[in-house]
Design an enzyme around this catalytic site. Structure first.
Site, PDB file in Angstrom:
ATOM      1  N   ARG A 297       1.024  -1.169  -0.038  1.00 55.24           N
ATOM      2  CA  ARG A 297      -0.070  -0.120  -0.024  1.00 55.24           C
ATOM      3  C   ARG A 297       0.987   1.002  -0.018  1.00 55.24           C
ATOM      4  NH1 ARG A 297      -3.363  -3.308   3.915  1.00 55.24           N
ATOM      5  NH2 ARG A 297      -5.304  -3.170   3.061  1.00 55.24           N
ATOM      6  N   ARG A 333       1.012  -1.584  -5.403  1.00 57.29           N
ATOM      7  CA  ARG A 333      -0.240  -0.874  -5.752  1.00 57.29           C
ATOM      8  C   ARG A 333       0.021   0.652  -6.158  1.00 57.29           C
ATOM      9  NH1 ARG A 333      -5.351  -1.313  -2.080  1.00 57.29           N
ATOM     10  NH2 ARG A 333      -4.088   0.203  -0.610  1.00 57.29           N
ATOM     11  N   GLU A 432     -12.513  -4.239  -6.432  1.00 61.77           N
ATOM     12  CA  GLU A 432     -13.081  -3.893  -4.995  1.00 61.77           C
ATOM     13  C   GLU A 432     -14.273  -3.126  -5.128  1.00 61.77           C
ATOM     14  OE1 GLU A 432      -9.870  -1.613  -2.981  1.00 61.77           O
ATOM     15  OE2 GLU A 432      -9.332  -0.812  -4.730  1.00 61.77           O
ATOM     16  N   ASN A 455     -12.291  -5.265   1.402  1.00 58.86           N
ATOM     17  CA  ASN A 455     -12.581  -4.269   2.266  1.00 58.86           C
ATOM     18  C   ASN A 455     -13.514  -3.442   1.880  1.00 58.86           C
ATOM     19  OD1 ASN A 455     -10.692  -5.790   3.911  1.00 58.86           O
ATOM     20  ND2 ASN A 455      -9.038  -4.189   3.762  1.00 58.86           N
ATOM     21  N   ASP A 456     -12.956  -2.918   0.501  1.00 59.17           N
ATOM     22  CA  ASP A 456     -13.842  -2.157  -0.336  1.00 59.17           C
ATOM     23  C   ASP A 456     -15.025  -2.724  -0.964  1.00 59.17           C
ATOM     24  OD1 ASP A 456     -12.932   0.608   0.095  1.00 59.17           O
ATOM     25  OD2 ASP A 456     -11.062   0.139  -0.724  1.00 59.17           O
ATOM     26  N   ARG A 466     -16.470   1.399   5.951  1.00 61.88           N
ATOM     27  CA  ARG A 466     -15.786   0.285   6.748  1.00 61.88           C
ATOM     28  C   ARG A 466     -15.018   0.855   7.826  1.00 61.88           C
ATOM     29  NH1 ARG A 466     -10.604   0.012   1.974  1.00 61.88           N
ATOM     30  NH2 ARG A 466      -9.362  -0.648   4.183  1.00 61.88           N
ATOM     31  N   CYS A 503      -6.446  -9.901  -1.150  1.00 60.32           N
ATOM     32  CA  CYS A 503      -5.750  -8.838  -0.257  1.00 60.32           C
ATOM     33  C   CYS A 503      -6.409  -8.272   0.556  1.00 60.32           C
ATOM     34  CB  CYS A 503      -4.769  -8.129  -1.367  1.00 60.32           C
ATOM     35  SG  CYS A 503      -5.543  -6.810  -1.839  1.00 60.32           S
TER      36      CYS A 503
HETATM   37  C1  PEP Z   1      -9.319  -3.606   0.235  1.00 63.78           C
HETATM   38  O1  PEP Z   1      -9.947  -2.700  -0.128  1.00 63.78           O
HETATM   39  O2  PEP Z   1      -9.722  -4.842   0.274  1.00 63.78           O
HETATM   40  C2  PEP Z   1      -7.915  -3.466  -0.031  1.00 63.78           C
HETATM   41  C3  PEP Z   1      -7.055  -4.360   0.113  1.00 63.78           C
HETATM   42  O3  PEP Z   1      -7.289  -2.197  -0.090  1.00 63.78           O
HETATM   43  P1  PEP Z   1      -7.499  -1.044   1.128  1.00 63.78           P
HETATM   44  O4  PEP Z   1      -7.879  -1.826   2.571  1.00 63.78           O
HETATM   45  O5  PEP Z   1      -5.980  -0.469   1.107  1.00 63.78           O
HETATM   46  O6  PEP Z   1      -8.473  -0.163   0.657  1.00 63.78           O
HETATM   47 MG    MG Z   2      -9.511  -0.893  -1.156  1.00 59.90          MG
END
Ligand code: PEP
Ligand code: MG
Length: 580
Positions: A297, A333, A432, A455-456, A466, A503
């Site tokens: 990240r 990324r 995502e 996550n997104d 989130r 991820c």
């Molecule tokens: C996600 O969104 O799952 C991700 C891995 O990216 P981030 O948590 O950095 O938004």
């Molecule tokens: Mg994300």
């Protein structure tokens, strides 16, 4: 005994008496001073500023040693503020013009400054905390009232706070602060990042834990389940002590897996990678038995930095990761800035709905200079390394094509300038958003790989922020809609022979390992501490078992059914992880 559920952001169990970090309200002395005393007040403030600068420099040095330079850079903002000519002028104008005490000037000038930030959107809240941090430090040095420093505790405690500033967290003495319980926050706050990096069990998003407990009261923190227990009865303490011992034994037992492959009982090899935010964490991924970096990240290069990182800053960070990983894979990324992760210039352009606004790839495509700076550094730093480029938050095919065009443009520029670089790096995209997931067959024809950001994906599919503690219970990867999207992505990957990794945090949660395997996931990337656990599960099951689990799960109609079923199945595979 009171039990509170929050968001577990750093795993582990801690049992100790509470220290409540109050808002540290200082008594501001009399406002006015005689006219001929004003100059002396200004001198006092200069002395306090010097002391504060020295303290912050020391703290930055200690943090850099403990957590690396990038984490320590959060103090650059503090130092920058102390040295800010405009701010110094405001202080001296207030003192000399109004004949007031130095304390009064610090309090009023900085509170006004903080109010300006507070009027901005929520994602600027961290900056306000930094300003309060500086105010407290200056006042402490003026009043000479040293509060109990968390860096110099004599006994083991659990810190309870409404919120803690980044410098308070980074300055915590790991030997004495056993756990953290915070009213505010979510997974992505500075506090969560630093707590994880320090290995302090932490639960955030508790709303009112500071009102529920008193200083000295016994507290249990379960950073894994996101549970805090205040004033536990002896039986609960005993149970948790036993659970904690089992957890420690279990974690040690996993050390033996470090050099073993992530292979199922029936011989299917799985790739297990680690997520990092700071370059030095790449070493932790390898120590934990990860095979490389599945998500870097890079936007954390911006964390707390006053100025935009230069091409050389980017280059050095990527080279550091490349040197640690040698020939192992590294997925870099591109900047996922915006929403809750902002730059200084973005901070001045607030958005009403930042998660749906100009974030991630959209922000990069609107700021081509910044985007190209990063891409140049990636292409240069990748020589001799196994690097791939990953674009975040792609929602339509034009964004993907544009991003790839920018990569080609950057290659041409480097070519023309005669600068050594790679021109053959695989490019992939994060899946995502529901729009990307639903159209992934189209995307599959134009990318080298997919990485699923659950996550997104969960946030956008379920319409649940989130990072908002008030809707945290609705945020779940077990929702059938999320699972259907996941299945689509994996199916498209198989059909077009495009590797798919996951991820998002779902990949790090052992309860989902069986399901993900059964749905067809073969590349997992998770936070370093989670790697051994996931590897253990992979090595404990057959693919046939995982397939059966996935088939069953896809018949369920609610997330509760999915969660309960996966708990039972995971416990069956790995009872040690549950301590019973
Ligand atoms: C996600 O969104 O799952 C991700 C891995 O990216 P981030 O948590 O950095 O938004
Ligand atoms: Mg994300």
């Amino acid at each position: 005994m009171k039990m509170k559920k929050g968001i577990g952001v750093s795993p582990g169990v801690a049992i100790a008496p509470a220290v409540i970090l109050d808002t540290e309200e200082f008594d501001i002395p009399e406002r006015h001073v005689p006219v001929d005393h004003a100059q002396a007040e200004l001198s006092r403030l200069r002395k306090a500023t010097g002391l504060s600068r020295k303290e912050i420099q020391d703290l930055r040095k200690r943090t850099a040693e403990k957590l690396g330079k990038e984490t320590a850079s959060i103090f650059d903002f503090h130092l920058g503020m102390l040295d800010d000519k405009l701010l110094q002028k405001k202080f001296s104008d207030t003192i000399l013009g109004g004949h007031v005490t130095a304390e009064y000037a610090v309090n009023t000038v900085l509170r006004a400054y903080a109010r300006e930030f507070l009027a901005m959107p929520k994602y600027l809240a961290d900056r306000v905390k930094d300003i309060y941090d500086i105010e407290r430090r200056l006042l402490r040095n003026l009043i000479g009232q040293r509060h109990q420093s968390l860096a110099h505790l004599r006994r083991k405690v659990i810190v309870l706070a409404h919120d803690v500033t980044p410098s308070q967290t980074a300055g915590m003495d790991r030997d004495h602060v056993l756990g953290l319980a915070i009213d505010a926050g979510g997974q992505t706050s500075h506090t969560a990042i630093v707590a994880r990096a320090l290995g302090i069990p932490a639960v955030v998003g508790l709303n009112d834990i500071t009102a529920e407990a008193a200083g000295g009261e016994m507290v249990i923190i379960d950073g894994h389940r996101g549970v805090v227990i205040v004033d536990p009865d002896p039986r609960t303490i005993e149970e948790y002590e036993q659970y904690s011992r089992q957890q420690v034994e279990f974690i040690h037992s996993l050390d033996a897996l470090r050099d073993l492959p992530a292979i199922t009982k029936d011989g299917h090899e799985i790739t297990l990678l680690g997520n990092i935010e700071f370059p030095s964490e790449a070493a932790t991924v390898l120590e934990k038995g990860g095979q490389g970096v599945g998500l870097y990240r890079t936007e954390f290069l911006y964390l707390g930095a006053e100025t935009e990182p230069t091409e050389e800053d980017h280059y050095r960070a990527y080279r550091q990761v490349a040197d640690i990983c040698h020939d192992r894979p590294i997925v870099i990324r591109t900047l996922d800035l915006g929403a809750d992760k902002y730059t200084q210039s973005r901070a001045r352009v607030p958005e009403r709905n930042p998660f749906l606004g100009c974030r991630s790839i959209r922000f990069c495509l609107q700021n081509l200079g910044m985007f190209k700076t990063q891409l140049r550094a990636i292409l240069r730093a990748s020589i001799g390394a196994h690097v791939s480029i990953l674009f975040p938050l792609i929602t339509n095919i034009h964004e993907l094509r544009q991003a790839k065009t920018v990569v080609r443009d950057v290659m041409e520029d480097l070519e023309e300038e005669g600068i050594e670089h790679r021109n053959d790096l695989p490019t992939g995209m994060m899946v995502e958003t529901p729009s990307a997931a639903l159209q992934c067959e189209t995307f599959a024809q134009e990318v080298d790989f997919f990485s699923v950001g659950t996550n997104d994906l969960i946030q956008y599919t379920l319409a649940v922020d989130r990072a908002n503690e008030r809707v945290a219970s609705l945020f779940t990867a077990a929702h059938p809609s999320v699972l259907r999207l996941l299945k689509e992505i994996l199916r498209a990957g198989q059909r077009y022979d495009v590797p798919v990794s996951c991820c998002g945090e779902m990949a790090a949660d052992p309860h989902f390992t069986l399901l993900l395997l059964g749905l067809g996931l073969r590349i997992f990337s998770c936070a370093p501490p989670a790697i051994p656990n996931v590897k253990k599960i992979i090595r404990s099951v057959t693919l046939e078992q995982a397939l059966q689990v996935a088939r069953r799960v896809m018949t369920f109609t609610s997330d509760k059914e999915v969660t309960n079923y996966l708990r039972v199945e995971t416990r069956r595979v790995l009872p040690e992880a549950y301590g019973s």
